[in-house]
Scaffold this motif. Structure first.
Motif, PDB file in Angstrom:
ATOM      1  N   PHE A 127      -6.329  16.286   8.135  1.00 58.76           N
ATOM      2  CA  PHE A 127      -4.893  16.018   8.007  1.00 58.76           C
ATOM      3  C   PHE A 127      -4.063  17.219   8.480  1.00 58.76           C
ATOM      4  CE2 PHE A 127      -1.329  17.149   5.216  1.00 58.76           C
ATOM      5  CZ  PHE A 127      -0.474  16.080   5.427  1.00 58.76           C
ATOM      6  N   ARG A 128      -2.913  16.884   9.108  1.00 61.96           N
ATOM      7  CA  ARG A 128      -1.917  17.912   9.453  1.00 61.96           C
ATOM      8  C   ARG A 128      -0.563  17.427   8.947  1.00 61.96           C
ATOM      9  NH1 ARG A 128      -3.364  17.361  15.726  1.00 61.96           N
ATOM     10  NH2 ARG A 128      -5.477  18.203  15.663  1.00 61.96           N
ATOM     11  N   PRO A 129       0.329  18.337   8.537  1.00 63.30           N
ATOM     12  CA  PRO A 129       1.641  17.896   8.017  1.00 63.30           C
ATOM     13  C   PRO A 129       2.402  16.929   8.925  1.00 63.30           C
ATOM     14  CG  PRO A 129       1.282  20.181   7.447  1.00 63.30           C
ATOM     15  CD  PRO A 129       0.126  19.796   8.345  1.00 63.30           C
ATOM     16  N   PRO A 130       2.338  17.046  10.275  1.00 65.52           N
ATOM     17  CA  PRO A 130       3.081  16.058  11.087  1.00 65.52           C
ATOM     18  C   PRO A 130       2.564  14.624  10.927  1.00 65.52           C
ATOM     19  CG  PRO A 130       2.484  17.995  12.413  1.00 65.52           C
ATOM     20  CD  PRO A 130       1.766  18.132  11.101  1.00 65.52           C
ATOM     21  N   ASP A 131       1.392  14.440  10.280  1.00 65.66           N
ATOM     22  CA  ASP A 131       0.866  13.085  10.041  1.00 65.66           C
ATOM     23  C   ASP A 131       1.631  12.358   8.934  1.00 65.66           C
ATOM     24  OD1 ASP A 131      -1.237  13.573  11.831  1.00 65.66           O
ATOM     25  OD2 ASP A 131      -2.568  14.323  10.241  1.00 65.66           O
ATOM     26  N   ILE A 132       2.422  13.110   8.160  1.00 67.27           N
ATOM     27  CA  ILE A 132       2.984  12.531   6.926  1.00 67.27           C
ATOM     28  C   ILE A 132       3.765  11.230   7.151  1.00 67.27           C
ATOM     29  CG2 ILE A 132       4.612  12.933   5.008  1.00 67.27           C
ATOM     30  CD1 ILE A 132       3.567  15.840   4.956  1.00 67.27           C
ATOM     31  N   PRO A 133       4.684  11.151   8.133  1.00 67.84           N
ATOM     32  CA  PRO A 133       5.440   9.890   8.261  1.00 67.84           C
ATOM     33  C   PRO A 133       4.528   8.680   8.497  1.00 67.84           C
ATOM     34  CG  PRO A 133       6.474  11.634   9.551  1.00 67.84           C
ATOM     35  CD  PRO A 133       5.166  12.188   9.063  1.00 67.84           C
ATOM     36  N   ILE A 136       1.448   3.811   6.264  1.00 68.29           N
ATOM     37  CA  ILE A 136       0.202   3.096   5.925  1.00 68.29           C
ATOM     38  C   ILE A 136       0.107   2.926   4.410  1.00 68.29           C
ATOM     39  CG2 ILE A 136      -2.331   3.214   6.022  1.00 68.29           C
ATOM     40  CD1 ILE A 136      -2.029   4.779   8.690  1.00 68.29           C
ATOM     41  N   VAL A 137       0.478   3.952   3.671  1.00 69.48           N
ATOM     42  CA  VAL A 137       0.430   3.885   2.198  1.00 69.48           C
ATOM     43  C   VAL A 137       1.385   2.802   1.690  1.00 69.48           C
ATOM     44  CG1 VAL A 137       1.027   5.167   0.089  1.00 69.48           C
ATOM     45  CG2 VAL A 137      -0.358   6.254   1.868  1.00 69.48           C
ATOM     46  N   ALA A 138       2.586   2.745   2.275  1.00 65.83           N
ATOM     47  CA  ALA A 138       3.577   1.756   1.826  1.00 65.83           C
ATOM     48  C   ALA A 138       3.058   0.340   2.060  1.00 65.83           C
ATOM     49  CB  ALA A 138       4.894   1.962   2.564  1.00 65.83           C
ATOM     50  N   GLU A 139       2.473   0.106   3.226  1.00 66.79           N
ATOM     51  CA  GLU A 139       2.004  -1.243   3.548  1.00 66.79           C
ATOM     52  C   GLU A 139       0.720  -1.586   2.799  1.00 66.79           C
ATOM     53  OE1 GLU A 139      -0.592  -4.061   5.149  1.00 66.79           O
ATOM     54  OE2 GLU A 139      -0.948  -1.987   5.708  1.00 66.79           O
ATOM     55  N   GLU A 157       6.488  11.320  -2.566  1.00 71.25           N
ATOM     56  CA  GLU A 157       7.216  12.418  -1.930  1.00 71.25           C
ATOM     57  C   GLU A 157       6.355  12.976  -0.799  1.00 71.25           C
ATOM     58  OE1 GLU A 157      10.158  14.014  -2.432  1.00 71.25           O
ATOM     59  OE2 GLU A 157      10.635  12.289  -3.701  1.00 71.25           O
ATOM     60  N   PRO A 158       6.957  13.218   0.370  1.00 70.30           N
ATOM     61  CA  PRO A 158       6.160  13.766   1.479  1.00 70.30           C
ATOM     62  C   PRO A 158       5.397  15.042   1.105  1.00 70.30           C
ATOM     63  CG  PRO A 158       8.323  13.095   2.252  1.00 70.30           C
ATOM     64  CD  PRO A 158       8.330  12.908   0.757  1.00 70.30           C
ATOM     65  N   SER A 159       5.999  15.873   0.254  1.00 65.47           N
ATOM     66  CA  SER A 159       5.351  17.153  -0.089  1.00 65.47           C
ATOM     67  C   SER A 159       4.059  16.946  -0.866  1.00 65.47           C
ATOM     68  CB  SER A 159       6.309  18.017  -0.915  1.00 65.47           C
ATOM     69  OG  SER A 159       6.666  17.302  -2.076  1.00 65.47           O
ATOM     70  N   ARG A 208     -12.914  13.236  -5.972  1.00 68.56           N
ATOM     71  CA  ARG A 208     -12.237  12.000  -6.359  1.00 68.56           C
ATOM     72  C   ARG A 208     -11.441  11.506  -5.154  1.00 68.56           C
ATOM     73  NH1 ARG A 208      -7.326  11.840 -10.589  1.00 68.56           N
ATOM     74  NH2 ARG A 208      -6.900   9.616 -10.515  1.00 68.56           N
ATOM     75  N   VAL A 209     -11.637  10.241  -4.807  1.00 71.98           N
ATOM     76  CA  VAL A 209     -10.872   9.647  -3.712  1.00 71.98           C
ATOM     77  C   VAL A 209      -9.533   9.206  -4.305  1.00 71.98           C
ATOM     78  CG1 VAL A 209     -10.774   7.784  -2.012  1.00 71.98           C
ATOM     79  CG2 VAL A 209     -12.975   8.869  -2.542  1.00 71.98           C
ATOM     80  N   LEU A 210      -8.464   9.864  -3.859  1.00 62.70           N
ATOM     81  CA  LEU A 210      -7.139   9.529  -4.407  1.00 62.70           C
ATOM     82  C   LEU A 210      -6.473   8.411  -3.618  1.00 62.70           C
ATOM     83  CD1 LEU A 210      -5.280  12.853  -5.244  1.00 62.70           C
ATOM     84  CD2 LEU A 210      -6.431  11.291  -6.799  1.00 62.70           C
ATOM     85  N   MET A 211      -6.644   8.424  -2.306  1.00 62.41           N
ATOM     86  CA  MET A 211      -6.047   7.377  -1.461  1.00 62.41           C
ATOM     87  C   MET A 211      -6.984   7.106  -0.294  1.00 62.41           C
ATOM     88  SD  MET A 211      -2.082   8.485  -1.045  1.00 62.41           S
ATOM     89  CE  MET A 211      -1.526   9.749  -2.168  1.00 62.41           C
ATOM     90  N   PHE A 212      -7.061   5.827   0.068  1.00 61.97           N
ATOM     91  CA  PHE A 212      -7.944   5.428   1.168  1.00 61.97           C
ATOM     92  C   PHE A 212      -7.359   4.154   1.759  1.00 61.97           C
ATOM     93  CE2 PHE A 212     -12.264   3.229   2.029  1.00 61.97           C
ATOM     94  CZ  PHE A 212     -12.316   3.710   3.325  1.00 61.97           C
ATOM     95  N   ALA A 213      -6.956   4.193   3.012  1.00 58.04           N
ATOM     96  CA  ALA A 213      -6.373   2.989   3.617  1.00 58.04           C
ATOM     97  C   ALA A 213      -6.457   3.046   5.129  1.00 58.04           C
ATOM     98  CB  ALA A 213      -4.904   2.846   3.195  1.00 58.04           C
ATOM     99  N   VAL A 214      -6.562   1.861   5.698  1.00 58.32           N
ATOM    100  CA  VAL A 214      -6.570   1.687   7.152  1.00 58.32           C
ATOM    101  C   VAL A 214      -5.424   0.734   7.481  1.00 58.32           C
ATOM    102  CG1 VAL A 214      -7.904   0.731   9.090  1.00 58.32           C
ATOM    103  CG2 VAL A 214      -9.056   2.126   7.351  1.00 58.32           C
ATOM    104  N   ASP A 215      -4.725   1.008   8.557  1.00 54.87           N
ATOM    105  CA  ASP A 215      -3.638   0.147   9.030  1.00 54.87           C
ATOM    106  C   ASP A 215      -4.150  -1.291   9.162  1.00 54.87           C
ATOM    107  OD1 ASP A 215      -1.118  -0.507  10.529  1.00 54.87           O
ATOM    108  OD2 ASP A 215      -2.591  -0.846  12.114  1.00 54.87           O
TER     109      ASP A 215
END
Ligand SMILES: CC(C)(COP(=O)(O)OP(=O)(O)OC[C@H]1O[C@@H](n2cnc3c(N)ncnc32)[C@H](O)[C@@H]1OP(=O)(O)O)[C@@H](O)C(=O)NCCC(=O)NCCS
Length: 166
Positions: free
Chosen positions: A27-33, A38-41, A48-50, A88-95
């Motif tokens: 991961f890199r910070p520019p990936d956040i948007p 993907i998280v929203a969908e 929060e982005p941070s 611990r896997v906190l988030m895992f998603a594919v478009d």
């Protein structure tokens, strides 16, 4: 003799390969948007982005992003190692448009390799009891239910805690 050796680590779907244009990287910070999209969908959550940056800091290798040929993230797995010897896997998603092509498998297999490299013993995660697709995926990966988490999600849905040895 190799045939007589006990099979200590069997990963499912090892023959499933995502399209050649998909690459994994940290991961890199520019990936956040894009990750937030993907998280929203996929997870119906808004953070929060941070949060993404702060969660990546303690174990940068635990936050994997799958990017397509144009460098756009199409899936990710965010794992943390906050408990001794445990991930611990906190988030895992594919478009949604990129699912069932092996990206999730690639992410999970690579994450488990990273857990081994870090000398961890166990991986845990939480999943909605109604998320049959993810439960089937995790079960194929050797995770089993260790606990029922009543009202775990903000909308009141129960969760399962699942775990597997590394
Ligand atoms: C769970 C999730 C991350 C899996 O990602 P994915 O990229 O679809 O995973 P894969 O493509 O590697 O595998 C998914 C299934 O497709 C099948 N598959 C993979 N490649 C395939 C191909 N080329 N052709 C046909 N089927 C294929 C796999 O066999 C697998 O089957 P299974 O789930 O019965 O084991 C994805 O479904 C997702 O983002 N879901 C929404 C978010 C979510 O629920 N996250 C988990 C929260 S705890």
């Amino acid at each position: 003799m190799a045939d007589a050796m006990p099979r200590t680590s069997v990963e499912p779907l090892s023959t499933v390969r995502p399209p050649g244009t998909i690459q994994l990287r940290d991961f890199r910070p520019p990936d956040i948007p894009r990750v937030s999209e993907i998280v929203a969908e996929a997870l119906r959550e808004h953070y929060e982005p941070s949060l993404y940056t702060s969660l990546s800091q303690s174990w940068p290798g635990g936050f994997l992003v799958a990017v397509d040929g144009s460098g756009t993230p199409q899936g990710f797995l965010l794992g943390v190692a906050q408990v001794p010897r445990e991930a611990r896997v906190l988030m895992f998603a594919v478009d949604a448009a990129h699912r069932t092509s092996g990206i999730g498998t690639l992410l999970m297999n690579t994450f488990l390799e990273r857990c081994r490299e870090r000398g961890l013993d166990r991986v845990t995660l939480e999943v909605r009891v109604g998320n049959a697709t993810a439960i089937r995926f995790y079960t194929r990966f050797g995770y089993s239910v260790t606990d029922l988490l009543r009202g775990y999600y903000s909308d009141g849905e129960n969760g399962y805690q699942m775990a597997r040895p590394v």
